[in-house]
Design an enzyme around this catalytic site. Sequence first.
Site, mmCIF file in Angstrom:
data_model
loop_
_atom_site.group_PDB
_atom_site.id
_atom_site.type_symbol
_atom_site.label_atom_id
_atom_site.label_comp_id
_atom_site.label_asym_id
_atom_site.label_seq_id
_atom_site.Cartn_x
_atom_site.Cartn_y
_atom_site.Cartn_z
ATOM 1 N N ASP A 36 -7.206 -16.688 2.033
ATOM 2 C CA ASP A 36 -6.022 -16.143 2.701
ATOM 3 C C ASP A 36 -4.826 -17.083 2.544
ATOM 4 O O ASP A 36 -4.999 -18.297 2.412
ATOM 5 C CB ASP A 36 -6.353 -15.939 4.194
ATOM 6 C CG ASP A 36 -5.378 -14.991 4.864
ATOM 7 O OD1 ASP A 36 -4.585 -14.344 4.163
ATOM 8 O OD2 ASP A 36 -5.410 -14.906 6.104
ATOM 9 N N SER B 294 -9.868 -6.409 0.874
ATOM 10 C CA SER B 294 -10.618 -5.804 1.983
ATOM 11 C C SER B 294 -10.362 -4.304 2.063
ATOM 12 O O SER B 294 -9.372 -3.794 1.518
ATOM 13 C CB SER B 294 -10.228 -6.467 3.309
ATOM 14 O OG SER B 294 -8.988 -5.960 3.772
ATOM 15 N N SER B 295 -11.245 -3.630 2.783
ATOM 16 C CA SER B 295 -11.062 -2.186 2.959
ATOM 17 C C SER B 295 -9.800 -1.901 3.780
ATOM 18 O O SER B 295 -9.299 -0.784 3.772
ATOM 19 C CB SER B 295 -12.302 -1.560 3.609
ATOM 20 O OG SER B 295 -12.711 -2.309 4.730
ATOM 21 N N ASN C 36 -7.005 -3.769 3.294
ATOM 22 C CA ASN C 36 -5.842 -4.155 2.480
ATOM 23 C C ASN C 36 -5.131 -2.949 1.861
ATOM 24 O O ASN C 36 -4.010 -3.078 1.346
ATOM 25 C CB ASN C 36 -6.225 -5.176 1.397
ATOM 26 C CG ASN C 36 -6.501 -6.569 1.946
ATOM 27 O OD1 ASN C 36 -7.331 -7.309 1.433
ATOM 28 N ND2 ASN C 36 -5.787 -6.964 3.000
ATOM 29 N N ARG D 136 -1.473 -2.185 2.815
ATOM 30 C CA ARG D 136 -0.308 -2.919 2.273
ATOM 31 C C ARG D 136 0.586 -1.980 1.462
ATOM 32 O O ARG D 136 0.144 -0.914 1.016
ATOM 33 C CB ARG D 136 -0.795 -4.066 1.393
ATOM 34 C CG ARG D 136 -1.591 -5.058 2.225
ATOM 35 C CD ARG D 136 -1.786 -6.356 1.503
ATOM 36 N NE ARG D 136 -2.491 -7.269 2.396
ATOM 37 C CZ ARG D 136 -2.528 -8.569 2.255
ATOM 38 N NH1 ARG D 136 -1.910 -9.138 1.244
ATOM 39 N NH2 ARG D 136 -3.186 -9.322 3.113
HETATM 40 C C1 IPE Z 1 -8.536 -11.066 4.610
HETATM 41 O O1 IPE Z 1 -7.210 -11.455 4.603
HETATM 42 C C2 IPE Z 1 -8.852 -10.334 3.342
HETATM 43 C C3 IPE Z 1 -8.838 -11.125 2.127
HETATM 44 C C4 IPE Z 1 -8.663 -12.422 2.038
HETATM 45 C C5 IPE Z 1 -9.076 -10.384 0.916
HETATM 46 P P1 IPE Z 1 -6.071 -10.567 5.295
HETATM 47 O O2 IPE Z 1 -4.796 -11.297 5.093
HETATM 48 O O3 IPE Z 1 -6.151 -9.179 4.805
HETATM 49 O O4 IPE Z 1 -6.542 -10.588 6.823
HETATM 50 P P2 IPE Z 1 -5.755 -10.299 8.156
HETATM 51 O O5 IPE Z 1 -5.065 -8.970 7.987
HETATM 52 O O6 IPE Z 1 -4.770 -11.410 8.360
HETATM 53 O O7 IPE Z 1 -6.812 -10.299 9.228
HETATM 54 C C1 IPE Z 2 -4.736 -13.288 0.654
HETATM 55 O O1 IPE Z 2 -3.412 -13.637 0.851
HETATM 56 C C2 IPE Z 2 -4.894 -12.304 -0.480
HETATM 57 C C3 IPE Z 2 -5.302 -10.956 -0.071
HETATM 58 C C4 IPE Z 2 -5.527 -10.568 1.152
HETATM 59 C C5 IPE Z 2 -5.465 -9.984 -1.126
HETATM 60 P P1 IPE Z 2 -2.419 -12.758 1.723
HETATM 61 O O2 IPE Z 2 -1.711 -11.801 0.839
HETATM 62 O O3 IPE Z 2 -3.139 -12.145 2.883
HETATM 63 O O4 IPE Z 2 -1.418 -13.868 2.229
HETATM 64 P P2 IPE Z 2 -0.740 -13.985 3.657
HETATM 65 O O5 IPE Z 2 -1.838 -13.925 4.683
HETATM 66 O O6 IPE Z 2 0.200 -12.843 3.792
HETATM 67 O O7 IPE Z 2 -0.059 -15.321 3.622
HETATM 68 MG MG MG Z 3 -3.473 -12.724 4.798
#
Ligand code: IPE
Ligand code: IPE
Ligand code: MG
Length: 255
Positions: free
Chosen positions: A35, A80-81, A83, A86
């Site tokens: 993350d 993730s399911s 994601n 976004r």
């Molecule tokens: C968790 O990160 C999923 C992945 C790293 C692929 P997210 O950024 O999606 O998690 P939340 O939304 O902050 O819980």
């Molecule tokens: C993790 O980084 C990658 C995925 C969840 C695909 P993020 O995109 O969640 O990065 P932050 O949490 O917004 O910094």
């Molecule tokens: Mg994140």
Amino acid sequence: MRLMPTKKGSGDPDSDMAQVADPTHGARHIAIIMDGNGRWAKKKHLPRALGHKKGVEAVRDIVRVAGEMGIEAMTLYAFSSENWNRPADEITDLMGLLRQYIQSDIDEFDENGIRLKVIGNYKALDSDIVQLIEGALERTAKNDRMTLAIALNYGAQNEMLRAVQSIAAAVKKGDFEPDEIDVSHVSDALDTAGLPPLDLLIRTSGELRLSNFLLWQAAYSELYFTDTLWPDFDKRELQRALKSFGDRDRRFGGR
Ligand code: IPE
Ligand code: IPE
Ligand code: MG
């Protein structure tokens, strides 16, 4: 692969002692919630897509390092399911990077004895990605140095739901009775079937939650949280996490 017993509290992960001792500190299976790509990019006034691109470079390095260390299995949370919530352009960027990554790194996986595994409902991804994944799974199926499990369109609740459905179908078929269902039936019906027990679960970027990752498998895993953003997570950070793991007293409910 353990060369010497791990000395507790030996300080710097780069010390001679840590080099000689088993670099895995006894961890067979580690998982990472990667993350912080977005915040990494924001801090540098770069587009989010560049954060994800840097994130893929960090994946490449960590997979290499984990293989060299002798880690048996590494599970990486890539998409993730949840994601799908976004913006569409970010999802397109992430899927593009996934395509590129599989294509560019498959040779190296194969050369280094890495067996690819995918957990999650990956068949719902675009059909060309499903094809790439299935080609890579087939090509690396016999490799046995390290298993790299990538979580794609993964959610632990959905994984458990699918496991319950398959167990219910087996009961209906008459394979066994409901009261004969045990822990191993459930473990074997999960996407992670066949992987060693999860020893260490790492989350980068300072968030203190599991975000629907490996909820069953993490029952007795050690948890390690770091403020480091995923694109900055390197060999030294992994050594630090493994050192912390090695220094812990895992009791599994005993004393
Ligand atoms: C968790 O990160 C999923 C992945 C790293 C692929 P997210 O950024 O999606 O998690 P939340 O939304 O902050 O819980
Ligand atoms: C993790 O980084 C990658 C995925 C969840 C695909 P993020 O995109 O969640 O990065 P932050 O949490 O917004 O910094
Ligand atoms: Mg994140």
